[in-house]
Motif scaffolding. Sequence first.
Motif, short mmCIF file in Angstrom:
data_model
loop_
_atom_site.label_atom_id
_atom_site.label_comp_id
_atom_site.label_asym_id
_atom_site.label_seq_id
_atom_site.Cartn_x
_atom_site.Cartn_y
_atom_site.Cartn_z
N LEU A 44 0.83 -1.20 0.00
CA LEU A 44 0.00 0.00 0.00
C LEU A 44 0.87 1.26 0.00
O LEU A 44 0.62 2.20 -0.75
CB LEU A 44 -0.95 0.01 1.20
CG LEU A 44 -2.11 -0.97 1.13
CD1 LEU A 44 -2.84 -1.03 2.48
CD2 LEU A 44 -3.07 -0.59 0.02
N LEU A 45 1.89 1.27 0.84
CA LEU A 45 2.78 2.42 0.89
C LEU A 45 3.53 2.58 -0.44
O LEU A 45 3.69 3.69 -0.95
CB LEU A 45 3.77 2.30 2.05
CG LEU A 45 3.15 2.46 3.44
CD1 LEU A 45 4.13 2.04 4.52
CD2 LEU A 45 2.67 3.88 3.67
N GLY A 46 3.96 1.46 -1.01
CA GLY A 46 4.66 1.49 -2.29
C GLY A 46 3.79 1.98 -3.43
O GLY A 46 4.29 2.53 -4.41
N LEU A 47 2.49 1.77 -3.32
CA LEU A 47 1.55 2.23 -4.35
C LEU A 47 1.17 3.69 -4.17
O LEU A 47 0.38 4.23 -4.93
CB LEU A 47 0.29 1.36 -4.32
CG LEU A 47 0.48 -0.07 -4.81
CD1 LEU A 47 -0.76 -0.90 -4.49
CD2 LEU A 47 0.77 -0.08 -6.30
N GLY A 48 1.71 4.31 -3.13
CA GLY A 48 1.45 5.73 -2.91
C GLY A 48 0.22 6.02 -2.08
O GLY A 48 -0.26 7.16 -2.05
N THR A 49 -0.32 5.01 -1.41
CA THR A 49 -1.46 5.24 -0.52
C THR A 49 -1.01 6.16 0.60
O THR A 49 0.05 5.96 1.18
CB THR A 49 -1.95 3.89 0.07
OG1 THR A 49 -2.22 2.99 -1.00
CG2 THR A 49 -3.21 4.09 0.91
N PRO A 50 -1.77 7.19 0.91
CA PRO A 50 -1.37 8.11 1.98
C PRO A 50 -1.12 7.36 3.29
O PRO A 50 -1.90 6.47 3.67
CB PRO A 50 -2.56 9.06 2.11
CG PRO A 50 -3.22 9.02 0.77
CD PRO A 50 -3.04 7.60 0.29
N PRO A 51 -0.01 7.68 3.97
CA PRO A 51 0.35 6.96 5.19
C PRO A 51 -0.77 6.91 6.24
O PRO A 51 -0.94 5.90 6.91
CB PRO A 51 1.56 7.73 5.71
CG PRO A 51 2.18 8.29 4.48
CD PRO A 51 1.01 8.64 3.59
#
Length: 90
Positions: A44-51
Amino acid sequence: MFASTIGTPTEPRNLGRDFEKVRELAGLPGVRLHDLRHTVVSLLLGLGTPPHVVQAIARHAHIDVTMSIYAHTNLDAMRQALDAIEWREL
């Protein structure tokens, strides 16, 4: 999230044992249930999902946990970030 055969919450150790059986039947290597959680958060983080969204999904009390334990910097991302800098002679 997981219920026993009588509808009560599954004890964590029992869930781990059940997952181990399913993992073996599927022929997967030694992966723990927690490894799947780690993978989802990292993806999720790698896909750019906001932290803060990832934090809510993972149910972490503090964003520091999400960002320090689960956020991995991969070499491609580091290279891309450095390539984005416009290098100029000083």
